[in-house]
Design a protein around this motif. Structure first.
Motif, PDB file in Angstrom:
ATOM      1  N   ALA A  76      36.158  38.904  41.758  1.00  0.00           N
ATOM      2  CA  ALA A  76      36.782  37.833  40.977  1.00  0.00           C
ATOM      3  C   ALA A  76      37.919  37.174  41.755  1.00  0.00           C
ATOM      4  N   HIS A  77      38.636  37.959  42.550  1.00  0.00           N
ATOM      5  CA  HIS A  77      39.727  37.397  43.344  1.00  0.00           C
ATOM      6  C   HIS A  77      39.197  36.400  44.367  1.00  0.00           C
ATOM      7  N   GLU A  98      45.658  43.206  39.134  1.00  0.00           N
ATOM      8  CA  GLU A  98      44.708  43.735  38.163  1.00  0.00           C
ATOM      9  C   GLU A  98      45.443  44.358  36.975  1.00  0.00           C
ATOM     10  N   ILE A 138      47.773  35.408  39.067  1.00  0.00           N
ATOM     11  CA  ILE A 138      46.660  35.521  38.123  1.00  0.00           C
ATOM     12  C   ILE A 138      46.417  36.991  37.862  1.00  0.00           C
ATOM     13  N   GLN A 198      47.270  37.721  43.115  1.00  0.00           N
ATOM     14  CA  GLN A 198      46.334  38.181  42.099  1.00  0.00           C
ATOM     15  C   GLN A 198      46.540  39.680  41.915  1.00  0.00           C
ATOM     16  N   PRO A 230      43.060  30.959  35.835  1.00  0.00           N
ATOM     17  CA  PRO A 230      42.235  30.475  36.946  1.00  0.00           C
ATOM     18  C   PRO A 230      41.982  28.974  36.906  1.00  0.00           C
ATOM     19  N   ASN A 266      37.795  43.024  45.135  1.00  0.00           N
ATOM     20  CA  ASN A 266      37.636  42.427  43.815  1.00  0.00           C
ATOM     21  C   ASN A 266      36.949  41.072  43.943  1.00  0.00           C
ATOM     22  N   THR A 307      43.724  39.742  36.590  1.00  0.00           N
ATOM     23  CA  THR A 307      42.284  39.903  36.412  1.00  0.00           C
ATOM     24  C   THR A 307      41.969  41.332  35.976  1.00  0.00           C
ATOM     25  N   ASP A 308      40.717  41.539  35.612  1.00  0.00           N
ATOM     26  CA  ASP A 308      40.244  42.900  35.383  1.00  0.00           C
ATOM     27  C   ASP A 308      40.157  43.634  36.715  1.00  0.00           C
ATOM     28  N   ASN A 322      38.154  33.170  42.719  1.00  0.00           N
ATOM     29  CA  ASN A 322      39.327  32.350  42.436  1.00  0.00           C
ATOM     30  C   ASN A 322      39.847  31.669  43.703  1.00  0.00           C
TER      31      ASN A 322
END
Length: 265
Positions: A44-45, A233, A245, A231, A22, A42, A247-248, A48
């Protein structure tokens, strides 16, 4: 000089697609159109994406989630998520919590916003008659090669939990092609009207470099420079983006297919 050299090598195909952290969103290679993918639920996405937008300072933002008429109702104040949601009817159209998306708007308050969503009536028509019945250009009048058509139908059937009739997937492929073309058209228009750079916010499948929006833009306007940032997961290995990227996942998502009673084909 290093950044410029990296960009020239990337667009020339001399730098392989790769996973990034990130923090690298603060220094993405420049391009006319940058496509930032997401899984819609998500958070977090979206964080970002907001980080990337703040660094890019785009002249225009194109959203998969907005209809053109919704854009006209956007308030001048882009800091109040609840007010924006109420003004444009975001939640009413079934998208995840607007509070996750508001920082993307706030990261580029001077950017012109474009909507690339497709009206429900046009989606139904595309499923029945084909995407070319709704939108001209972008190769929609041409059938996909049989192998590509079959692969897309299989992917969409799985994405819909194998709960829809398999013979309905041909129409679903037409809908997907229409959505991709609508995003491509909006991105090109945004670039021509603002001078760019343009950032496209869309689901990860739409920003795939191989079969998504970038391929349509490249065919329609080959002189433009593009960068696709996906992105995913918890995935490993190569992904169909210029950069991606990992991510969780979303902890409380559960099994999205559970309600359909089937999770396998």
């Amino acid at each position: 000089m290093i950044r410029a050299a990296l960009f020239l090598a990337l667009v020339a195909g001399q730098v392989s697609a790769r996973e990034i952290a990130p923090t690298q969103l603060d220094h993405l290679p420049p391009a006319d159109i940058i496509l930032l993918g997401e899984l819609h639920d998500n958070a977090a996405h979206h964080a970002n994406q907001a980080r990337a937008v703040a660094a890019i300072k785009p002249a225009a933002l194109v959203f998969e989630m907005l209809l053109p008429e919704q854009v006209k109702r956007l308030p001048a104040d882009l800091t109040d998520a609840a007010a924006i949601d109420a003004a444009i009817g975001w939640t009413a159209r079934g998208w995840p919590d607007f509070a996750m998306y508001q920082p993307i708007f706030a990261a580029a308050p001077r950017a012109r916003v474009y909507g690339a969503d497709v009206a429900d009536a046009d989606i139904r028509r595309a499923a029945r008659e084909g995407a070319a019945a709704v939108l001209d250009g972008f190769g929609l009048e041409r059938a996909l090669p049989p192998a590509a058509q079959k692969a897309r139908e299989t992917d969409l059937w799985a994405a819909h939990c194998f709960a829809m009739p398999k013979d309905a997937m041909g129409g679903m492929v037409q809908v997907q092609r229409l959505r991709d073309a609508s995003l491509a058209r909006a991105a090109i228009r945004a670039l021509r009207e603002t001078g760019g750079p343009v950032v496209v916010i869309a689901g990860a499948e739409h920003v795939r470099s191989d079969i998504g929006v970038p391929s349509l833009i490249a065919a329609e306007a080959p002189a433009l420079t593009l960068l696709s940032v996906g992105q995913v997961e918890g995935a490993a290995g190569d992904q169909p983006f210029d950069m991606w990227i990992v991510t969780d996942g979303v902890a409380d998502r559960g099994d999205p297919c559970e309600g359909f009673g089937s999770t396998t084909g």
